[in-house]
Design a protein around this motif. Structure first.
Motif, PDB file in Angstrom:
ATOM      1  N   SER A 100      20.020  -9.472  42.962  1.00  0.00           N
ATOM      2  CA  SER A 100      18.580  -9.224  42.786  1.00  0.00           C
ATOM      3  C   SER A 100      17.883 -10.454  42.215  1.00  0.00           C
ATOM      4  CB  SER A 100      18.349  -8.024  41.872  1.00  0.00           C
ATOM      5  OG  SER A 100      18.842  -6.839  42.456  1.00  0.00           O
ATOM      6  N   LEU A 101      18.530 -11.106  41.251  1.00  0.00           N
ATOM      7  CA  LEU A 101      17.949 -12.319  40.674  1.00  0.00           C
ATOM      8  C   LEU A 101      17.877 -13.423  41.722  1.00  0.00           C
ATOM      9  CD1 LEU A 101      16.860 -14.052  38.410  1.00  0.00           C
ATOM     10  CD2 LEU A 101      19.220 -14.489  37.679  1.00  0.00           C
ATOM     11  N   GLN A 102      18.928 -13.561  42.521  1.00  0.00           N
ATOM     12  CA  GLN A 102      18.908 -14.587  43.563  1.00  0.00           C
ATOM     13  C   GLN A 102      17.764 -14.329  44.546  1.00  0.00           C
ATOM     14  OE1 GLN A 102      22.316 -14.950  46.281  1.00  0.00           O
ATOM     15  NE2 GLN A 102      22.112 -17.171  46.162  1.00  0.00           N
ATOM     16  N   ALA A 103      17.536 -13.079  44.883  1.00  0.00           N
ATOM     17  CA  ALA A 103      16.434 -12.728  45.784  1.00  0.00           C
ATOM     18  C   ALA A 103      15.087 -13.075  45.155  1.00  0.00           C
ATOM     19  CB  ALA A 103      16.494 -11.245  46.136  1.00  0.00           C
ATOM     20  N   LYS A 104      14.945 -12.819  43.854  1.00  0.00           N
ATOM     21  CA  LYS A 104      13.699 -13.136  43.153  1.00  0.00           C
ATOM     22  C   LYS A 104      13.460 -14.649  43.134  1.00  0.00           C
ATOM     23  CE  LYS A 104      11.175 -10.876  41.422  1.00  0.00           C
ATOM     24  NZ  LYS A 104       9.845 -10.379  41.869  1.00  0.00           N
ATOM     25  N   LEU A 105      14.509 -15.420  42.901  1.00  0.00           N
ATOM     26  CA  LEU A 105      14.374 -16.874  42.929  1.00  0.00           C
ATOM     27  C   LEU A 105      13.947 -17.345  44.321  1.00  0.00           C
ATOM     28  CD1 LEU A 105      17.575 -17.810  40.881  1.00  0.00           C
ATOM     29  CD2 LEU A 105      15.213 -18.187  40.146  1.00  0.00           C
ATOM     30  N   LYS A 106      14.532 -16.760  45.351  1.00  0.00           N
ATOM     31  CA  LYS A 106      14.187 -17.140  46.712  1.00  0.00           C
ATOM     32  C   LYS A 106      12.726 -16.830  47.020  1.00  0.00           C
ATOM     33  CE  LYS A 106      15.703 -16.620  51.511  1.00  0.00           C
ATOM     34  NZ  LYS A 106      16.659 -15.955  52.436  1.00  0.00           N
ATOM     35  N   GLU A 107      12.237 -15.701  46.518  1.00  0.00           N
ATOM     36  CA  GLU A 107      10.824 -15.338  46.691  1.00  0.00           C
ATOM     37  C   GLU A 107       9.903 -16.421  46.129  1.00  0.00           C
ATOM     38  OE1 GLU A 107       9.855 -11.611  44.950  1.00  0.00           O
ATOM     39  OE2 GLU A 107      11.350 -10.498  46.111  1.00  0.00           O
ATOM     40  N   ASN A 108      10.380 -17.083  45.086  1.00  0.00           N
ATOM     41  CA  ASN A 108       9.592 -18.126  44.431  1.00  0.00           C
ATOM     42  C   ASN A 108       9.985 -19.532  44.884  1.00  0.00           C
ATOM     43  OD1 ASN A 108       7.855 -16.909  41.974  1.00  0.00           O
ATOM     44  ND2 ASN A 108       9.709 -15.681  42.260  1.00  0.00           N
ATOM     45  N   GLU A 109      10.675 -19.597  46.041  1.00  0.00           N
ATOM     46  CA  GLU A 109      11.066 -20.860  46.669  1.00  0.00           C
ATOM     47  C   GLU A 109      11.940 -21.720  45.762  1.00  0.00           C
ATOM     48  OE1 GLU A 109       7.299 -22.514  47.833  1.00  0.00           O
ATOM     49  OE2 GLU A 109       7.360 -21.464  49.768  1.00  0.00           O
ATOM     50  N   ILE A 110      12.845 -21.040  45.048  1.00  0.00           N
ATOM     51  CA  ILE A 110      13.803 -21.712  44.181  1.00  0.00           C
ATOM     52  C   ILE A 110      15.190 -21.521  44.792  1.00  0.00           C
ATOM     53  CG2 ILE A 110      14.883 -21.765  41.899  1.00  0.00           C
ATOM     54  CD1 ILE A 110      12.210 -20.694  40.782  1.00  0.00           C
ATOM     55  N   PRO A 111      15.855 -22.604  45.200  1.00  0.00           N
ATOM     56  CA  PRO A 111      17.189 -22.469  45.792  1.00  0.00           C
ATOM     57  C   PRO A 111      18.241 -22.156  44.736  1.00  0.00           C
ATOM     58  CG  PRO A 111      16.631 -24.781  45.571  1.00  0.00           C
ATOM     59  CD  PRO A 111      15.413 -24.011  45.140  1.00  0.00           C
ATOM     60  N   SER A 112      19.231 -21.385  45.132  1.00  0.00           N
ATOM     61  CA  SER A 112      20.370 -21.092  44.260  1.00  0.00           C
ATOM     62  C   SER A 112      21.589 -20.894  45.150  1.00  0.00           C
ATOM     63  CB  SER A 112      20.130 -19.854  43.403  1.00  0.00           C
ATOM     64  OG  SER A 112      19.971 -18.702  44.216  1.00  0.00           O
ATOM     65  N   MET A 113      22.777 -21.004  44.566  1.00  0.00           N
ATOM     66  CA  MET A 113      24.012 -20.877  45.328  1.00  0.00           C
ATOM     67  C   MET A 113      25.019 -20.035  44.548  1.00  0.00           C
ATOM     68  SD  MET A 113      23.662 -22.639  48.188  1.00  0.00           S
ATOM     69  CE  MET A 113      25.321 -23.032  48.727  1.00  0.00           C
ATOM     70  N   ILE A 114      25.931 -19.402  45.298  1.00  0.00           N
ATOM     71  CA  ILE A 114      27.015 -18.636  44.673  1.00  0.00           C
ATOM     72  C   ILE A 114      28.326 -19.357  44.925  1.00  0.00           C
ATOM     73  CG2 ILE A 114      28.283 -16.454  44.630  1.00  0.00           C
ATOM     74  CD1 ILE A 114      25.688 -15.119  45.670  1.00  0.00           C
ATOM     75  N   TYR A 115      28.912 -19.875  43.879  1.00  0.00           N
ATOM     76  CA  TYR A 115      30.238 -20.501  43.912  1.00  0.00           C
ATOM     77  C   TYR A 115      31.148 -19.713  42.972  1.00  0.00           C
ATOM     78  CZ  TYR A 115      27.566 -24.589  45.562  1.00  0.00           C
ATOM     79  OH  TYR A 115      26.738 -25.437  46.239  1.00  0.00           O
ATOM     80  N   TYR A 116      32.021 -18.852  43.504  1.00  0.00           N
ATOM     81  CA  TYR A 116      32.414 -18.671  44.893  1.00  0.00           C
ATOM     82  C   TYR A 116      32.365 -17.190  45.212  1.00  0.00           C
ATOM     83  CZ  TYR A 116      33.811 -23.478  44.394  1.00  0.00           C
ATOM     84  OH  TYR A 116      33.788 -24.813  44.163  1.00  0.00           O
ATOM     85  N   ILE A 117      31.994 -16.871  46.444  1.00  0.00           N
ATOM     86  CA  ILE A 117      31.827 -15.470  46.812  1.00  0.00           C
ATOM     87  C   ILE A 117      33.169 -14.750  46.909  1.00  0.00           C
ATOM     88  CG2 ILE A 117      31.094 -13.950  48.688  1.00  0.00           C
ATOM     89  CD1 ILE A 117      28.862 -15.931  49.291  1.00  0.00           C
ATOM     90  N   LYS A 118      34.206 -15.468  47.338  1.00  0.00           N
ATOM     91  CA  LYS A 118      35.506 -14.834  47.575  1.00  0.00           C
ATOM     92  C   LYS A 118      36.610 -15.575  46.823  1.00  0.00           C
ATOM     93  CE  LYS A 118      36.394 -13.480  51.807  1.00  0.00           C
ATOM     94  NZ  LYS A 118      36.823 -13.463  53.242  1.00  0.00           N
ATOM     95  N   PRO A 119      37.469 -14.849  46.081  1.00  0.00           N
ATOM     96  CA  PRO A 119      38.595 -15.494  45.394  1.00  0.00           C
ATOM     97  C   PRO A 119      39.565 -16.109  46.391  1.00  0.00           C
ATOM     98  CG  PRO A 119      38.271 -13.243  44.604  1.00  0.00           C
ATOM     99  CD  PRO A 119      37.424 -13.398  45.828  1.00  0.00           C
ATOM    100  N   MET A 120      40.344 -17.066  45.909  1.00  0.00           N
ATOM    101  CA  MET A 120      41.336 -17.711  46.775  1.00  0.00           C
ATOM    102  C   MET A 120      42.331 -16.701  47.329  1.00  0.00           C
ATOM    103  SD  MET A 120      40.917 -21.088  46.995  1.00  0.00           S
ATOM    104  CE  MET A 120      42.381 -22.102  46.873  1.00  0.00           C
ATOM    105  N   HIS A 121      42.781 -15.786  46.468  1.00  0.00           N
ATOM    106  CA  HIS A 121      43.837 -14.868  46.913  1.00  0.00           C
ATOM    107  C   HIS A 121      43.337 -13.875  47.959  1.00  0.00           C
ATOM    108  CE1 HIS A 121      42.018 -12.104  43.926  1.00  0.00           C
ATOM    109  NE2 HIS A 121      42.619 -11.143  44.600  1.00  0.00           N
ATOM    110  N   CYS A 122      42.012 -13.801  48.136  1.00  0.00           N
ATOM    111  CA  CYS A 122      41.450 -12.888  49.140  1.00  0.00           C
ATOM    112  C   CYS A 122      41.123 -13.590  50.460  1.00  0.00           C
ATOM    113  CB  CYS A 122      40.178 -12.228  48.593  1.00  0.00           C
ATOM    114  SG  CYS A 122      40.481 -11.048  47.264  1.00  0.00           S
ATOM    115  N   GLN A 123      41.334 -14.890  50.529  1.00  0.00           N
ATOM    116  CA  GLN A 123      41.059 -15.608  51.772  1.00  0.00           C
ATOM    117  C   GLN A 123      42.068 -15.198  52.845  1.00  0.00           C
ATOM    118  OE1 GLN A 123      38.468 -17.373  52.311  1.00  0.00           O
ATOM    119  NE2 GLN A 123      37.714 -17.898  50.265  1.00  0.00           N
TER     120      GLN A 123
END
Length: 376
Positions: free
Chosen positions: A303-326
């Motif tokens: 939800s916070l990432q979506a709010k930042l995007k609404e305000n044209e603020i880039p953000s990233m998620i490092y990392y979405i998936k753990p290594m053991h789940c690849q």
């Protein structure tokens, strides 16, 4: 607003970078030009090690070290579960088995206590030979090498520091990429010190390792590239990239490293009572490849990432998936209970814009949106 502003960086150093590139074009020494050797010497001096061996990218850097150490099938290599894929990929690529280890919830780096437990478990099972541990300096913060090196010595393991994100960081003045038996970094453009393409480097004080690395990276050469004494790879840093890095290293040393730490302080002043901000232990210094906050849940983070995007603020998620789940590691056996911290982090971390040219008013805008999100 840019997440990592490479355009502004280029504008700041346009004349010097253009001149450095033009010098390579004029010389026509595109492979193995003088700038490559000069850069290696400058990097070794900065880090404080005897040898720097440049190569084509950060992934090759890791793989080359494992080749030089004769890591192969039947060997266990211990890797943090919360990191980029390449750290585990190179282990499998060299025929060995990656053993993923959970991380510390405050630093995001490999947990020494869990590392010790993982080594004991592998030894007890008796199927693999513990050989190497690859700590990652995640988001710019060096791992806990004091404890890691003690454990490695106890179990006769080699330590390979993955400093792809950590270049410029330090512990009590000792620079990142100088820990362990060898270390690597990446010059991918978005890294703390990045070139204009791919590039990487290896650091070591061991003469024999350096000799092997210089052979393996050029088709296993002996006296020259037509005298091939072992099976190697083709992994060289281009002269143009070395020339660019020489310019950028000077700026990095003189003010860019200070710039990201100033941005860190400004973020913390506004956000430390709002969200969980990055933790830097006493004596540690981060190069802040990322400024990463933690939220309470995946729903809140998204939800916070979506709010930042609404305000044209880039953000990233490092990392979405753990290594053991690849999926690439699906043939390996794991127990989910061993990765509680990593699983939680993948659902709750969010990285905000971070670079040396971030303006104070831009940081204020990011913080205002985050504070507003929690006040509504």
């Amino acid at each position: 607003m840019q997440f990592r502003d490479l355009k502004t960086q280029y504008e700041q150093h346009k004349f010097l970078i253009d001149s450095a590139i033009q010098e390579v074009l004029d010389s026509a020494h595109f492979i193995g030009g003088k700038q490559v050797k000069e850069l290696e010497q400058q990097l070794a001096e900065y880090v404080g090690v005897k040898h720097c061996i440049s190569c084509a990218n950060g992934t090759d850097a890791l793989s080359l070290v494992l080749m030089a150490w004769d890591v192969k099938e039947g060997d266990a290599v211990f890797v943090p579960d919360f990191t980029f894929f390449s750290t585990g990929e190179v282990v499998s690529f060299n025929g060995a088995t990656p053993v993923f280890v959970d991380v510390d919830e405050t630093t995001f780096n490999i947990d020494p206590n869990k590392l010790k437990q993982s080594i004991e478990k592998v030894k007890l099972e008796g199927n693999l030979m513990p050989k190497v541990v690859i700590p990652v300096d995640l988001f710019g913060l060096p791992a806990n090498y004091e404890e890691i090196e003690k454990i490695a010595k106890q179990y006769n393991l080699l330590v390979l520091e993955d400093g792809a994100q950590g270049f410029g960081g330090s512990i009590n003045g000792k620079m990142a990429c100088s820990f362990g038996d060898a270390a690597t970094t990446s010059f991918f453009p978005a890294k703390p010190l990045g070139c204009y393409g791919d590039g990487g480097a290896i650091f070591t004080n061991d003469d024999r390792t350096a000799e092997l690395l210089n052979s393996y990276k050029v088709h296993g050469k002996g006296i020259n590239k037509y005298d091939n004494v072992r099976i190697g790879v083709n992994s060289r840093l281009d002269t143009i990239q070395a020339a660019v890095l020489q310019v950028k290293l000077k700026a990095f040393r003189e003010y860019e490293l200070d710039g990201v730490n100033k941005a860190y302080e400004l973020y913390n002043q506004r956000l430390s009572n709002i969200v969980k901000t990055p933790f830097i232990p006493d004596g540690y210094y981060s190069s802040f490849a990322q400024y990463t906050i933690k939220l309470d849940s995946k729903e809140q983070r998204d939800s916070l990432q979506a709010k930042l995007k609404e305000n044209e603020i880039p953000s990233m998620i490092y990392y979405i998936k753990p290594m053991h789940c690849q999926q690439a590691f699906s043939d390996l056996e794991f127990e989910e209970k061993d990765f509680e911290v990593t699983n939680k982090l993948c659902d709750t971390v969010l990285s905000l814009p971070m670079h040396p040219y971030l303006k104070e008013e831009e940081i204020e805008k990011v913080c205002d949106v985050i504070i507003g999100f929690f006040n509504n």
